[in-house]
Design an enzyme around this catalytic site. Sequence first.
Site, short mmCIF file in Angstrom:
data_model
loop_
_atom_site.label_atom_id
_atom_site.label_comp_id
_atom_site.label_asym_id
_atom_site.label_seq_id
_atom_site.Cartn_x
_atom_site.Cartn_y
_atom_site.Cartn_z
N SER A 28 0.84 -1.19 0.00
CA SER A 28 0.00 0.00 0.00
C SER A 28 0.88 1.25 0.00
O SER A 28 1.76 1.37 -0.86
CB SER A 28 -0.95 -0.04 1.20
OG SER A 28 -2.02 0.85 1.04
N ASP A 49 -8.49 -6.78 -4.75
CA ASP A 49 -8.12 -5.45 -4.23
C ASP A 49 -8.66 -4.40 -5.20
O ASP A 49 -8.16 -4.26 -6.31
CB ASP A 49 -6.59 -5.36 -4.11
CG ASP A 49 -6.10 -4.02 -3.53
OD1 ASP A 49 -6.91 -3.09 -3.38
OD2 ASP A 49 -4.90 -3.94 -3.24
N HIS A 54 -7.91 -5.38 -0.42
CA HIS A 54 -6.61 -4.73 -0.22
C HIS A 54 -5.91 -5.25 1.03
O HIS A 54 -4.70 -5.40 1.06
CB HIS A 54 -6.83 -3.22 -0.12
CG HIS A 54 -5.57 -2.42 0.00
ND1 HIS A 54 -4.59 -2.44 -0.96
CD2 HIS A 54 -5.13 -1.57 0.96
CE1 HIS A 54 -3.59 -1.65 -0.59
NE2 HIS A 54 -3.90 -1.11 0.57
#
Lengths: 387, 387
Positions: free
Chosen positions: A162, A327, A360
């Site tokens: 991320s 995601d 995610h």
Amino acid sequence: MPTDPAATAPAEPATPELLHQGITFPEGLALDCGAVIAPMTVAYRTYGTLNADHSNAVMVCHALTGDQYVAEPHPITGKPGWWEAVVGPGKPVDTDRFFVICANVLGGCMGSSGPREEKPGAGGQPWGTDFPSITIRDMVRAQKMLVDRLGIARLLAVIGGSMGGMQVLEWAATFPDMVFAAAPIATAPHHSAQNIAFDEVGRAAIHADPDWMAGRYWEDGRIPARGLSVARMMAHITYLSEQALSRKFGRRLRGASALTFLEDVFEVESYLRHQGSTFVNRFDANSYLTITRAMDYFDLSAEHGGNLAAAFKGTRTRFFVASFDSDWLFPTSESRALVRALNAAAANVSFVEIASDKGHDAFLLHEPEFHAALGGFLRGAAERAGL
Amino acid sequence: MPTDPAATAPAEPATPELLHQGITFPEGLALDCGAVIAPMTVAYRTYGTLNADHSNAVMVCHALTGDQYVAEPHPITGKPGWWEAVVGPGKPVDTDRFFVICANVLGGCMGSSGPREEKPGAGGQPWGTDFPSITIRDMVRAQKMLVDRLGIARLLAVIGGSMGGMQVLEWAATFPDMVFAAAPIATAPHHSAQNIAFDEVGRAAIHADPDWMAGRYWEDGRIPARGLSVARMMAHITYLSEQALSRKFGRRLRGASALTFLEDVFEVESYLRHQGSTFVNRFDANSYLTITRAMDYFDLSAEHGGNLAAAFKGTRTRFFVASFDSDWLFPTSESRALVRALNAAAANVSFVEIASDKGHDAFLLHEPEFHAALGGFLRGAAERAGL
């Protein structure tokens, strides 16, 4: 147990109760925006042992709401470290072999210079909203000062998911000779319009809380808990897939009767409210504003004349790009765009899209296929590095 | 010009300034939750002319933040009606041919009984949070009373998108003999866990606003504008696709410099803030809470013993199901599940997935393929109905 090879002075405490290990650099850091933060502190933790020639160091970069407590209980919540599935003895990032470093990002709220830390020359007042705008590259520059101070000329690997993955990309683009291998995971070379929009709503929720007090909530010992909680709740939805939410909660009701006007009728609501309310106890609202802005500004292509491949020109770093097929915050298409740019730069790159329905958040969770791939990549890199 | 075949007394005004056309039913309505709203008012608008045998009536059902002003300027904002692309002379829902009815939903804030309307026997005070929990079926029951009063035994068609589509499904399931044709658009037979979660964050944002005052904001003439605005901003993201957001705004910055701490640096932020702030001038926060709850409760399968096909058993209604391929709030997979259930009930059903990159909002926008398909369905239904 974490070990620390460098004898350093402790940083300023983030809160009166909590003292974070860190290094303060009196010379400070010149930021992309033109401001200088001096002195500047980098709080960090390490795991494993640095070898004699300092060649086994792995930098782990944390995400928006993460921190340096990767593989040990969190000092505020007492919960396990955020990446204990990945970092530890015998884990994919094997602390029996590698020396793992994780620094609290610049702008964070766990001991590194950030809005909650004391503003130099302000008589003990925190920076608050006077803290300058920072970029992902600024975060990486601060980490680079730490790595230099630890006497490490080259990192075996830089790894992160991320926003951590954005830092990995900046590391590889800005300090290519210091990065032998790079693993940007569940990330993208820029924040999408949708991501920016979600961040903006989170910031608007914080600004809307009267306890935010234009960022000076600390003056009265308040925190904008309601606004920060709403921001966290919304962000949490974007971290999960619809499948993960359905599996966890479906449409299950908490009470016996559906048709009441209770505030938490659906289990998912109760869960999100819990996520929001526990978050405010460990995270600073001004840090949240500062760091989400840094993510929104991030655009590696724009930093290189609109040509993403140019960011990696001549790179000798070995790349491992990973995405998760459910995601939707950092979809596989963005990892593919990154891989195409790396290919255009003739980089050494492997790419894997992991099948997972966890969204995610998968990069943080039990994902054996991902762990095997990442562990294999690191072992291969170590071998090539002569470890 | 709208025409109204029924001579009716005007409803109670929703606000002192605004008088909505409507019918008040002294007998009221018994709700799914067990409460009774009496008297109950249904505010509505009509377009076109009811024919001699009352066989050309088309009910349009509005979405969460819509209202009865389908095809004429909105009385508060002055903007065009929300479905002028679809409803009007020569349009797919042709008001030269059909008599179009649209009612403000029960629980709404444009004249139908709802939290902002006067609570019977409360000395002129509004319902506020005393307004009972309502369901989509309750909304449809209220519309059915209106249709009865207008002297219409059977609707040629019931049409609606999003929450309007949920009402279409309830109409077809609850009053099958009154619905010759049904067009549920960009909708689903139940709200998903993700949809519920987003709604919950919106409600949390309203609850977090101190001006909400536990729902009694009207006592001081306040509105929880900040909370409602945040809720609207977030919901607006879910109505758009990533493509639509990118095309509209990309990562364009508003100012010359990226690295400031301005509150609206990115154009998308400025746009969302505008969406949020204009919304609070026309919509009531307690209505928003009431109606989002009704959407979250909606589960047509659960109402029929867990068997969605049972909701349509023996139906003779002709169905037109439409979805948009970039709609991630009500994805095509949910329309497909609906079509499978209709097929299992041996219903007459056509299904079209429209290629569009506009997301959920596509059903409101210029989508020629969708308009042609809907117009064709209605013309065919009219022909079969002997019109």
